[in-house]
Design a protein around this motif. Structure first.
Motif, PDB file in Angstrom:
ATOM      1  N   PRO A 188      -2.705  -7.858   0.654  1.00 21.78           N
ATOM      2  CA  PRO A 188      -2.529  -6.411   0.881  1.00 21.78           C
ATOM      3  C   PRO A 188      -3.471  -5.837   1.940  1.00 21.78           C
ATOM      4  CG  PRO A 188      -2.468  -6.903  -1.465  1.00 21.78           C
ATOM      5  CD  PRO A 188      -2.868  -8.167  -0.784  1.00 21.78           C
ATOM      6  N   SER A 229      -3.067  -2.662   5.310  1.00 23.70           N
ATOM      7  CA  SER A 229      -3.588  -1.368   4.852  1.00 23.70           C
ATOM      8  C   SER A 229      -4.134  -0.496   5.973  1.00 23.70           C
ATOM      9  CB  SER A 229      -4.685  -1.596   3.804  1.00 23.70           C
ATOM     10  OG  SER A 229      -5.766  -2.313   4.376  1.00 23.70           O
ATOM     11  N   GLU A 288       4.528  -0.852   1.364  1.00 29.94           N
ATOM     12  CA  GLU A 288       5.020  -1.731   0.299  1.00 29.94           C
ATOM     13  C   GLU A 288       4.123  -2.961   0.162  1.00 29.94           C
ATOM     14  OE1 GLU A 288       8.911  -4.581  -0.542  1.00 29.94           O
ATOM     15  OE2 GLU A 288       9.007  -2.960   0.953  1.00 29.94           O
ATOM     16  N   SER A 314       0.988  -3.334   1.259  1.00 27.95           N
ATOM     17  CA  SER A 314      -0.429  -3.037   1.015  1.00 27.95           C
ATOM     18  C   SER A 314      -0.739  -2.864  -0.466  1.00 27.95           C
ATOM     19  CB  SER A 314      -0.836  -1.773   1.772  1.00 27.95           C
ATOM     20  OG  SER A 314      -0.186  -0.626   1.237  1.00 27.95           O
ATOM     21  N   LYS A 315       0.325  -2.698  -1.280  1.00 28.55           N
ATOM     22  CA  LYS A 315       0.186  -2.547  -2.737  1.00 28.55           C
ATOM     23  C   LYS A 315      -0.849  -1.459  -3.061  1.00 28.55           C
ATOM     24  CE  LYS A 315       1.636  -7.291  -3.547  1.00 28.55           C
ATOM     25  NZ  LYS A 315       3.006  -6.907  -3.881  1.00 28.55           N
ATOM     26  N   ASN A 316      -1.972  -1.805  -3.718  1.00 28.84           N
ATOM     27  CA  ASN A 316      -2.973  -0.797  -4.087  1.00 28.84           C
ATOM     28  C   ASN A 316      -4.256  -0.903  -3.264  1.00 28.84           C
ATOM     29  OD1 ASN A 316      -1.427   0.414  -6.183  1.00 28.84           O
ATOM     30  ND2 ASN A 316      -1.930  -1.318  -7.522  1.00 28.84           N
ATOM     31  N   ALA A 317      -4.201  -1.609  -2.131  1.00 25.84           N
ATOM     32  CA  ALA A 317      -5.395  -1.774  -1.294  1.00 25.84           C
ATOM     33  C   ALA A 317      -5.807  -0.435  -0.686  1.00 25.84           C
ATOM     34  CB  ALA A 317      -5.120  -2.780  -0.185  1.00 25.84           C
ATOM     35  N   PRO A 318      -7.105  -0.204  -0.481  1.00 28.55           N
ATOM     36  CA  PRO A 318      -7.550   1.022   0.186  1.00 28.55           C
ATOM     37  C   PRO A 318      -6.941   1.138   1.585  1.00 28.55           C
ATOM     38  CG  PRO A 318      -9.402  -0.118  -0.835  1.00 28.55           C
ATOM     39  CD  PRO A 318      -8.235  -1.049  -0.923  1.00 28.55           C
ATOM     40  N   GLN A 361      -0.865   9.459  -0.122  1.00 25.35           N
ATOM     41  CA  GLN A 361      -1.641   8.433  -0.821  1.00 25.35           C
ATOM     42  C   GLN A 361      -3.139   8.762  -0.755  1.00 25.35           C
ATOM     43  OE1 GLN A 361      -0.097   5.718  -2.304  1.00 25.35           O
ATOM     44  NE2 GLN A 361       1.847   6.672  -1.746  1.00 25.35           N
ATOM     45  N   ASN A 405      -5.407   9.344  -2.821  1.00 30.63           N
ATOM     46  CA  ASN A 405      -6.307   8.658  -3.748  1.00 30.63           C
ATOM     47  C   ASN A 405      -6.618   7.225  -3.314  1.00 30.63           C
ATOM     48  OD1 ASN A 405      -3.546   8.115  -4.261  1.00 30.63           O
ATOM     49  ND2 ASN A 405      -4.058   7.215  -6.239  1.00 30.63           N
ATOM     50  N   ARG A 406      -5.883   6.709  -2.302  1.00 39.33           N
ATOM     51  CA  ARG A 406      -6.123   5.349  -1.808  1.00 39.33           C
ATOM     52  C   ARG A 406      -6.811   5.321  -0.446  1.00 39.33           C
ATOM     53  NH1 ARG A 406      -0.611   2.430  -1.416  1.00 39.33           N
ATOM     54  NH2 ARG A 406      -1.984   0.850  -0.511  1.00 39.33           N
ATOM     55  N   ASP A 430      -9.368   5.238   2.396  1.00 41.67           N
ATOM     56  CA  ASP A 430     -10.766   4.842   2.569  1.00 41.67           C
ATOM     57  C   ASP A 430     -11.342   5.474   3.830  1.00 41.67           C
ATOM     58  OD1 ASP A 430     -13.075   3.447   3.357  1.00 41.67           O
ATOM     59  OD2 ASP A 430     -12.525   1.711   2.188  1.00 41.67           O
TER      60      ASP A 430
END
Length: 463
Positions: free
Chosen positions: A57, A61, A77, A79-83, A108, A110-111, A113
């Motif tokens: 992921p 990202s 899609e 990157s899934k939950n990666a920052p 997004q 909350n994700r 960075d």
């Protein structure tokens, strides 16, 4: 790893580390462009790499450059939950579908960075404020800027993140964008870089000091066009302590306000850059304030540079030795004075005040200074350890010929680099060496000799 082993024998963890480096290399000619397309390029190498890249992921990202709607959807899609690291321009014109895709990125929050935005409007886009509507738990770095300088900066609303708790930033860079000086963003920062327009109402020293007190861990500070205009009637030395500050840049300010800042803020940066306007009466206290903050550095290379434009612009730049080949700048002081004021005044005062007694190399690049007897006397007195003198093609030809051929006032000078056209005859060199009772070697200099040319004074942020 055995001798002659293939790259396919690398552990997956190490290969992933290398692939992350390749995706983030903007200067790699084989994988140039946005990170998404760089990652796509790597999937074509072989089946093993394809499986690794698609299922990592972190390689998907980063969002930068010109992205298509399909690229954004595919990268989100994978990157899934990666920052997420967003480096985007806003708004996207004439393409509603792409604009919608980018709004999905901003959603997004909350994700995220890293958030770096180029705002291409004179006011803050309201739709962007609506998109960034969640608590930014991971966000540590924000860069917001406009490439085109404006008199009035874009004001970033305090409700940018939907009025929820603001992020705990470590790095904040604003170029012709502004947050209020009492913003909660200006807390516990490690890097603060701000450039504002000339028409912007500047903060006063009391409020600026309050802001700095909330950033005891500050390591890099750049203030361009936003230092206070008025100097306080009473200056309390070391009113604020920034013990970790290693880079300090003050641009587009008056010399007396820069001096006041240096008195008020207790710091010892290893890199000090200042561009200021000064009258002769303000020059000496300004240089003394600079010296106060350079007290812990031993300068071994000095460069004097400057050109005539609307005024006399002189730059005194110092270097200190490191364990790498190139020296790092310790101070870079660019002073602009009226055309009627002699630039040599800056050179004389600067070399009298600044801590340069350890200098062993002097680079003279400017033709704006005709070194008269008093200026040369100051250089000779304050550079007792000078061994190499580098005279560039930009220097004053007549002044240097008169100086070099008549006398060499530096007791330890052993080498003079100068352009080929200025090289003295061998007989003249022998006579000179007999006169001064020391050997001085004259070397023909190349056009690229000496330290790097001036950095861009218009903007000194390290993006």
């Amino acid at each position: 790893m055995k001798v002659g082993a293939s790259i396919h024998d690398l552990p997956v963890e190490l290969l992933v580390y290398i692939l992350k480096y390749m995706v983030g290399m903007p200067d790699n000619p084989r994988v140039g462009g946005p990170a998404f397309f760089q990652a796509c390029f790597l999937t074509r190498i072989c089946k093993k790499w394809r499986d690794i890249v698609i299922n990592t992921p972190a390689l998907w990202s980063t969002f930068n450059g010109s992205l298509t709607t399909r690229a954004i959807s595919r990268a989100l899609e994978r990157s899934k939950n990666a920052p997420l690291q967003l480096f985007l321009c806003y708004p996207v014109r004439f393409n509603p579908e792409l604009q919608y895709a980018i709004s999905k990125l901003y959603a997004q929050t909350n994700r995220i960075d890293i958030l770096e935005l180029c705002i291409d409007e004179q006011v803050w886009p309201s739709s962007l404020t609506q998109d960034l509507c969640k608590e930014a738990l991971l966000l540590e770095r924000i860069c917001m800027h406009r490439f085109i300088p404006t008199l009035r900066p874009v004001v970033v609303p305090s409700s940018l993140f939907g009025g929820v708790r603001p992020p705990k930033l470590r790095h904040l860079s604003l170029r012709f964008c502004q947050v209020l000086w009492d913003s909660p963003w200006l807390r516990d920062l490690q890097v603060l870089e701000i450039e504002l327009g000339a028409a912007q109402q500047r903060v006063g020293f009391p409020q600026l000091l309050d802001v700095l007190r909330a950033m005891e861990s500050l390591e890099v500070l750049t203030l361009s066009g936003c230092l206070p205009v008025e100097v306080p009637s009473k200056i309390l030395d070391n009113a604020v302590t920034l013990s970790r500050l290693r880079k300090l840049t003050l641009l587009s300010a008056e010399a007396d306000t820069c001096a006041a800042f240096l008195h008020l803020v207790d710091c010892a940066p290893s890199l000090l850059r200042i561009r200021a306007e000064a009258s002769p009466s303000k020059l000496q206290p300004f240089l003394e304030a600079c010296t106060q903050r350079l007290r812990s550095n031993r300068v071994n290379t000095l460069k004097i540079d400057g050109t005539y434009r609307q005024g006399a612009n002189i730059q005194l730049q110092g270097f200190y030795a490191t364990d790498v080949e190139r020296p790092r700048p310790v101070f870079d002081i660019h002073v602009t004075m009226g055309i009627r004021e002699p630039p040599l005044l800056i050179v004389s005062l600067g070399t009298d005040v600044l801590p340069i007694t350890d200098v062993h190399t002097l680079h003279l690049y400017t033709n704006a200074v005709s070194l008269d007897e008093s200026c040369m006397s100051s250089l000779s007195k304050n550079l007792p350890n000078l061994r190499t003198l580098d005279i560039s093609h930009d220097a004053d030809l007549h002044a240097w010929i008169a100086f070099v051929l008549a006398d060499v006032p530096f007791a330890k000078l052993g080498k003079v680099q100068q352009p080929a056209l200025w090289m003295p005859d061998p007989e003249v060199v022998l006579d000179l060496q007999k006169t001064i009772e020391q050997e001085v070697v004259f070397v023909e200099r190349s056009l690229d000799a000496g330290p790097p040319r001036d950095y861009d004074h218009r903007w000194a942020m390290d993006w």
